[in-house]
Design a protein around this motif. Sequence first.
Motif, PDB file in Angstrom:
ATOM      1  N   TRP A   1       0.817  -1.215   0.000  1.00 42.33           N
ATOM      2  CA  TRP A   1       0.000   0.000   0.000  1.00 42.33           C
ATOM      3  C   TRP A   1       0.859   1.276   0.000  1.00 42.33           C
ATOM      4  CZ3 TRP A   1      -0.797   3.937   3.717  1.00 42.33           C
ATOM      5  CH2 TRP A   1      -1.846   4.817   3.390  1.00 42.33           C
TER       6      TRP A   1
ATOM      7  N   HIS B   1       1.914   4.528  -2.713  1.00 44.12           N
ATOM      8  CA  HIS B   1       1.665   5.952  -2.460  1.00 44.12           C
ATOM      9  C   HIS B   1       2.951   6.778  -2.504  1.00 44.12           C
ATOM     10  CE1 HIS B   1      -2.681   6.008  -1.728  1.00 44.12           C
ATOM     11  NE2 HIS B   1      -2.488   4.742  -1.421  1.00 44.12           N
TER      12      HIS B   1
ATOM     13  N   GLU C   1      -3.189  -4.339  -2.662  1.00 40.36           N
ATOM     14  CA  GLU C   1      -3.848  -3.470  -3.647  1.00 40.36           C
ATOM     15  C   GLU C   1      -3.196  -3.669  -5.004  1.00 40.36           C
ATOM     16  OE1 GLU C   1      -4.558   0.556  -2.560  1.00 40.36           O
ATOM     17  OE2 GLU C   1      -5.465  -0.020  -0.653  1.00 40.36           O
TER      18      GLU C   1
ATOM     19  N   GLU D   1     -11.178  -1.703  -5.537  1.00 39.98           N
ATOM     20  CA  GLU D   1     -11.274  -0.297  -5.949  1.00 39.98           C
ATOM     21  C   GLU D   1     -12.285  -0.239  -7.089  1.00 39.98           C
ATOM     22  OE1 GLU D   1      -9.894   2.926  -4.979  1.00 39.98           O
ATOM     23  OE2 GLU D   1     -11.625   3.220  -6.296  1.00 39.98           O
TER      24      GLU D   1
ATOM     25  N   LYS E   1     -11.136  -4.181   1.745  1.00 40.20           N
ATOM     26  CA  LYS E   1     -11.097  -2.715   1.689  1.00 40.20           C
ATOM     27  C   LYS E   1     -11.722  -2.311   0.355  1.00 40.20           C
ATOM     28  CE  LYS E   1      -7.708   1.030   1.247  1.00 40.20           C
ATOM     29  NZ  LYS E   1      -6.280   1.384   1.428  1.00 40.20           N
TER      30      LYS E   1
ATOM     31  N   HIS F   1     -13.151   2.868   1.839  1.00 41.18           N
ATOM     32  CA  HIS F   1     -12.462   4.140   1.578  1.00 41.18           C
ATOM     33  C   HIS F   1     -13.322   4.956   0.622  1.00 41.18           C
ATOM     34  CE1 HIS F   1      -8.283   3.859   3.385  1.00 41.18           C
ATOM     35  NE2 HIS F   1      -9.043   2.939   3.956  1.00 41.18           N
TER      36      HIS F   1
ATOM     37  N   GLU G   1     -12.574   5.266   5.812  1.00 39.87           N
ATOM     38  CA  GLU G   1     -11.688   6.425   5.750  1.00 39.87           C
ATOM     39  C   GLU G   1     -12.553   7.654   6.077  1.00 39.87           C
ATOM     40  OE1 GLU G   1      -8.244   7.594   2.545  1.00 39.87           O
ATOM     41  OE2 GLU G   1     -10.292   7.413   1.829  1.00 39.87           O
TER      42      GLU G   1
ATOM     43  N   GLU H   1      -2.333   8.833   3.743  1.00 44.22           N
ATOM     44  CA  GLU H   1      -1.908   8.877   2.347  1.00 44.22           C
ATOM     45  C   GLU H   1      -1.584  10.296   1.878  1.00 44.22           C
ATOM     46  OE1 GLU H   1      -5.225   7.152   0.289  1.00 44.22           O
ATOM     47  OE2 GLU H   1      -6.440   8.961   0.446  1.00 44.22           O
TER      48      GLU H   1
HETATM   49  C1  NOJ Z   1      -7.670   5.801  -2.104  1.00 44.50           C
HETATM   50  C2  NOJ Z   1      -7.569   5.069  -0.816  1.00 44.50           C
HETATM   51  O1  NOJ Z   1      -7.793   5.907   0.275  1.00 44.50           O
HETATM   52  C3  NOJ Z   1      -6.206   4.440  -0.746  1.00 44.50           C
HETATM   53  O2  NOJ Z   1      -6.024   3.834   0.509  1.00 44.50           O
HETATM   54  C4  NOJ Z   1      -6.037   3.465  -1.867  1.00 44.50           C
HETATM   55  O3  NOJ Z   1      -4.734   2.991  -1.842  1.00 44.50           O
HETATM   56  C5  NOJ Z   1      -6.300   4.143  -3.206  1.00 44.50           C
HETATM   57  N1  NOJ Z   1      -7.509   4.860  -3.181  1.00 44.50           N
HETATM   58  C6  NOJ Z   1      -6.365   3.139  -4.335  1.00 44.50           C
HETATM   59  O4  NOJ Z   1      -7.495   2.329  -4.179  1.00 44.50           O
END
Ligand code: NOJ
Length: 701
Positions: free
Chosen positions: A311, A315, A352, A399, A427, A477, A496, A502
């Motif tokens: 993760w 970022h 992720e 996602e 998530k 999130h 979130e 992040e």
């Molecule tokens: C936003 C999320 O808050 C984050 O945690 C995630 O890594 C990215 N989106 C990609 O899904």
Amino acid sequence: MKSRSPYCRFALIFWLASGAGVAAETNPANSALPAPPAPAAPPSVQSPSAVLGITVDADDGHLGYTVSRFAEPVIAHSRLGLVFADAPSLSEDLSLIDSSARSVDETWTQVWGEKEKVRNHYNELRVNLGRAGGGERVLSVVFRVYDDGIGFRYEVPADPAHPQRVIANELTEFAMTGDHSAWWTGAYLPNRYEYLYRHTPLSAIWKAETPLTLRTDSGLYLSLHEAALVDYASMTLENVGGNRLKADLIPWSDGSKVKTSGAFVTPWRSMEIVDRAAALIEAADLTLNLNEPNKQGDVSWIEPGKYVGIWWEMHIRKSSWASGPTHGATTANTKKYIDFAAKYGFKGVLVEGWNVGWDGDWIANSELFNFTLPYPDYDFAALAAYAKGKGVRLIGHHETSGGIANYEQQLDAAMATMADHGVHVIKTGYVKQNGLIPRIDESGKLVHEWQHGQFMVRHYQHVLEVAANYQIAINTHEPIKDTGLRRSYPNWMSREGARGQEYNAWSEGNGTAHTSTLPFTRLLSGPMDYTPGIFDLGSKEALRKRNIASTLAQQLALYVVIYSPLQMAADLPENYEAKPAAFQFIRDVPADWSQTCALAGEIGEYVVIARRDRHSRDWYLGASNNQHGRLLNTPLGFLESGVRYRAQIYRDGENAHWKTNPEAIVIETRDVISSDVLPLRLAPGGGVAIRFVPLVRKRGL
Ligand code: NOJ
């Protein structure tokens, strides 16, 4: 026998002295209150210890209410009512039929949470209204008045002449008694709830999200929010002038606010009203209490815990979600995290970027996400088996980038794929500019919805319920805000819903005041997956690029300060292994608590919270500080009396400073007892984390 901390015993003594309920631990002591006032007097009710009071009136056919605390006004006369687009409204021409009151005092057990036992102690006033000319009941408003807050909601019976009704306006107002100090984020903004909090006079608000926190000149602290947001639009608060805030419901793309069918109830409108900032944190039980009990039956499969994952490396651009040479979610890399989790006792490994859909502009191309098809370099089956063999579980990631139709179409298969691979937590993500969620409407036209309107509220709920069928818990999130639904649906574990860690990776950063603002604002609504624990704070490159306004000790403190039953150790494994002594705190700290005591704090300045582990007698303390160094003398009255504890203290080094020396930390032990007062020295942007381990067993325990 269960012991009660002296700190929390103080609250109990106060409660008993006030002549309130008896035997709250064990039973609902529900009883009828004395008969409501004679019809001529406006219906009113006081809280159990006569702290807060509410009075309702419908004198001129318009419904309204006022709130007082110790007889002083807190909410001036405020309107109530609903306006329908296509049916007779519930806003005027109303007359009081009758009212009734009752008292409830019960204690219930959380499946997981900041505390195990939650007391639900209130006096209720139910007001039934008809039309001025007589006839049937057309509306009830139910008020629940606690010593530290109030909730009320509309209950609307079916109207046979109008089986479907569209709410065009909710008239609910909160008329403040002055231009209070406000901590807020704006509504209808592109990045959803992800903004730094503004601190302004109330008059500077245009439209604010809730929870909205206010402080009056006389020193009262208020949090306005809502509870049990189900099949309704989320409420924001519009400044309509004269210190009045009015409910503003996030509309559908066609302008409707809420589409209802038959009889319905609205979410609860809630107000915490207390006289210390830290008391806001303890009064936040209000949101949970206004929700219904667990609807999911046996939820023993839901497990709070800590996780690591692929993760942070994305970022900080060390690897990518997209496939190719920098792909993060490879089989080999995932094994590395599984090994790390197993070695250090983490239960979960988040991955992720595991599934097809991340290549190209994934925010725009939401329809390309495939929730059953892994990338070829991610051997899902082999990794599931590898994780199982090591006693850890993979944490799934969905996602959607706001592609609701695409996700819902695959939802069952997506959940089944995860369940088949031993996943118990997913998530979810909805990265899309607020207001741009695509939907094909009833006439086949493409429209765009807000992220927090009724359409999305229904979607989040649907995902939750489908996930539960597969024994999967959700960590959302870009969520809808938390309104306490975890009580009814314990598989909605975290979310979130504010600026998380992040932002420290790729934006100008969260600043020094953010983590001492969140506990008095966003966190009043429920758990947050902030993803604490960044250890690489000190390199010049990190400072320039990430600008994390925190010391290392503060990163540790966040595990106590920011509650989540799913708590991530967010940094890279190698950064933890480089600092094993500090890492020990993250290994030790639990994610499920039996008690929480908010010890001290001021909004945006500092906060000190103590929590007791749900599965041992250990206590933990976390303090987070803004940019001004501070010395806090903290009484340890929350500890069990007669017990000596070894305090394992992780504090800022003497020359620690978030900007110049963030990683300077002192780790030391000290023996303490509950009558001690511990000086806590917090550096600028600093904090302290402490584990208290009992050394001497109390006789009889
Ligand atoms: C936003 C999320 O808050 C984050 O945690 C995630 O890594 C990215 N989106 C990609 O899904």
